[in-house]
Write an enzyme that holds these catalytic residues in place. Structure first.
Site, PDB file in Angstrom:
ATOM      1  N   HIS A 194       0.700  -1.114  -0.103  1.00 16.17           N
ATOM      2  CA  HIS A 194       0.003   0.058   0.044  1.00 16.17           C
ATOM      3  C   HIS A 194       0.938   1.160  -0.183  1.00 16.17           C
ATOM      4  O   HIS A 194       2.032   1.224   0.244  1.00 16.17           O
ATOM      5  CB  HIS A 194      -0.954  -0.104   1.117  1.00 16.17           C
ATOM      6  CG  HIS A 194      -0.013   0.172   2.664  1.00 16.17           C
ATOM      7  ND1 HIS A 194       0.581  -0.872   3.058  1.00 16.17           N
ATOM      8  CD2 HIS A 194       0.002   1.268   3.389  1.00 16.17           C
ATOM      9  CE1 HIS A 194       1.166  -0.428   4.200  1.00 16.17           C
ATOM     10  NE2 HIS A 194       0.721   0.596   4.251  1.00 16.17           N
ATOM     11  N   ASP A 196       0.645   5.310   1.875  1.00 18.45           N
ATOM     12  CA  ASP A 196       0.198   5.733   2.701  1.00 18.45           C
ATOM     13  C   ASP A 196      -0.659   7.283   2.371  1.00 18.45           C
ATOM     14  O   ASP A 196      -0.043   7.908   1.684  1.00 18.45           O
ATOM     15  CB  ASP A 196       1.032   6.425   4.003  1.00 18.45           C
ATOM     16  CG  ASP A 196       1.719   5.219   4.588  1.00 18.45           C
ATOM     17  OD1 ASP A 196       1.222   4.031   4.770  1.00 18.45           O
ATOM     18  OD2 ASP A 196       2.887   5.271   5.189  1.00 18.45           O
ATOM     19  N   HIS A 251       4.821   0.263  -0.039  1.00 18.24           N
ATOM     20  CA  HIS A 251       5.546  -0.697   0.925  1.00 18.24           C
ATOM     21  C   HIS A 251       4.668  -1.667   1.573  1.00 18.24           C
ATOM     22  O   HIS A 251       3.194  -1.730   1.371  1.00 18.24           O
ATOM     23  CB  HIS A 251       6.234   0.124   1.911  1.00 18.24           C
ATOM     24  CG  HIS A 251       5.040   1.125   2.796  1.00 18.24           C
ATOM     25  ND1 HIS A 251       4.664   2.130   2.131  1.00 18.24           N
ATOM     26  CD2 HIS A 251       4.634   0.921   4.050  1.00 18.24           C
ATOM     27  CE1 HIS A 251       3.844   2.949   3.039  1.00 18.24           C
ATOM     28  NE2 HIS A 251       3.733   2.019   4.252  1.00 18.24           N
ATOM     29  N   ARG A 261       7.820  -8.502  15.701  1.00 15.20           N
ATOM     30  CA  ARG A 261       8.113  -7.005  15.265  1.00 15.20           C
ATOM     31  C   ARG A 261       7.029  -6.115  15.799  1.00 15.20           C
ATOM     32  O   ARG A 261       5.793  -6.480  15.476  1.00 15.20           O
ATOM     33  CB  ARG A 261       8.295  -6.955  13.494  1.00 15.20           C
ATOM     34  CG  ARG A 261       8.461  -5.470  12.998  1.00 15.20           C
ATOM     35  CD  ARG A 261       8.601  -5.638  11.562  1.00 15.20           C
ATOM     36  NE  ARG A 261       8.220  -4.142  11.062  1.00 15.20           N
ATOM     37  CZ  ARG A 261       9.348  -3.584  10.680  1.00 15.20           C
ATOM     38  NH1 ARG A 261      10.645  -3.931  11.008  1.00 15.20           N
ATOM     39  NH2 ARG A 261       9.219  -2.408  10.119  1.00 15.20           N
TER      40      ARG A 261
END
Length: 318
Positions: A194, A196, A251, A261
């Site tokens: 996607h 941002d 990304h 993570r």
């Protein structure tokens, strides 16, 4: 914890990416460098992505907020779900309302409001971190304007400094990948590809890798992790304001290690009623506008109706 059915696991599994972006190719911007504004502009034009060092935010503060976030995600599931999305709060595996899935649980906080009572332990650390990361975003946006030789250095930063700025803070927790039979040489999608929608995203993660960015040729590369620095993404709104000079980077995050993570992302957005379009202060004589004018509210509404990987800007192009 994140729980997915077998068919959902298959839906979000992808081949392992073998190509890692060499550390030397990640644009590293030292904010103490007098030439940082030119380096930021070059990185924003080329990748739409860069790392900043000497950013002025202490490791103590970053580590404290990371610890508080991990404590929250370690709570029993029912306690976390008390903070359910509406649209802010806790969510798990389902990203948006259009069928996107990920091996992720997350906490989305509206910066303008106080944390919910279940998040009271976050309050003091959150407020300090938000103040620091907002200051960093303003500094970077103003360096961008200066690097583009715009006399009004607040041309971009004024949107995130506005009292009605629609900025949010998001914590994404990607639990370790479970043993998955039949999916050898494959990894799970933590958060699908996607861009941002906001102006700028400032990300800090723990020292677990997983972030990948798309290059101009469409290939994907893994970004080496660095828990001492911040990674900056150019968002869709900034691509529009610069009339395509800056690139909104596509990304994603893949879950491909035995370690969890945690990422903390500040999304700097404009006020809901703010009109967006190529800045007249940047447009050259005879330059054609690539985008029609629209409000941030209009763009958000449109984005919420799309899938993660969709090109959300295409319907606003001229």
């Amino acid at each position: 914890m994140v729980v997915l059915a077998k068919e959902e696991l298959e839906q979000i599994s992808l081949p392992v990416i073998q190509k890692t972006l060499p550390s030397s190719l990640v644009p590293v911007i030292d904010l103490s460098n007098p030439n940082s504004k030119s380096l930021i502009v070059a990185a924003a034009q080329d990748l739409g992505f860069f790392k900043v060092i000497n950013h002025g935010i202490s490791m103590e503060l970053m580590s404290a907020l990371e610890s508080e976030a991990m404590n929250f995600f370690a709570l029993p599931q029912l306690e976390k779900e008390i903070c359910g999305l509406s649209p802010f709060g806790y969510g798990s595996k389902r990203i948006g309302s259009n069928g996107d899935l990920g091996w992720v649980e997350y906490l989305l906080l509206e910066i303008a409001s106080k944390p919910k009572s279940q998040l009271s332990q976050f309050c003091s650390t959150l407020n300090e971190y938000i103040k620091a990361v907002m200051k960093l975003s303003v500094e970077i946006l103003e360096l961008m304007a200066q690097g583009l030789h715009i006399k009004e250095k607040e041309v971009f930063s004024k949107y995130v400094m506005d009292e009605e700025s629609d900025s949010v803070l998001r914590f994404n927790h990607y639990p370790p990948r479970p043993h998955m039979q039949g999916l050898s040489n494959r990894c799970l999608t933590g958060f699908g590809e996607h861009t941002d929608p906001q102006l700028i995203s400032i990300l800090r993660s723990n020292n677990t890798s997983g972030l990948e960015i798309a290059l101009k040729d469409g290939s994907w590369v893994s970004v080496p992790s660095d828990h001492t620095s911040f990674f900056v993404n150019v968002g869709d709104s900034l691509q529009v304001l610069t009339n395509g000079r800056f690139r909104s980077v596509k990304h994603r995050v893949m879950v491909n290690s035995a370690r969890s993570r945690l990422s903390m992302i500040y999304f700097g957005g404009p006020p809901p009623g703010q009109k967006l379009g190529p800045s007249p202060l940047l447009m050259e004589e005879g330059e054609q506008s690539l985008y029609r004018e629209f409000t941030w509210r209009e763009y958000k509404s449109s984005a919420f109706r799309t899938r993660l990987a969709d090109n959300r800007l295409v319907q606003f192009e001229r």
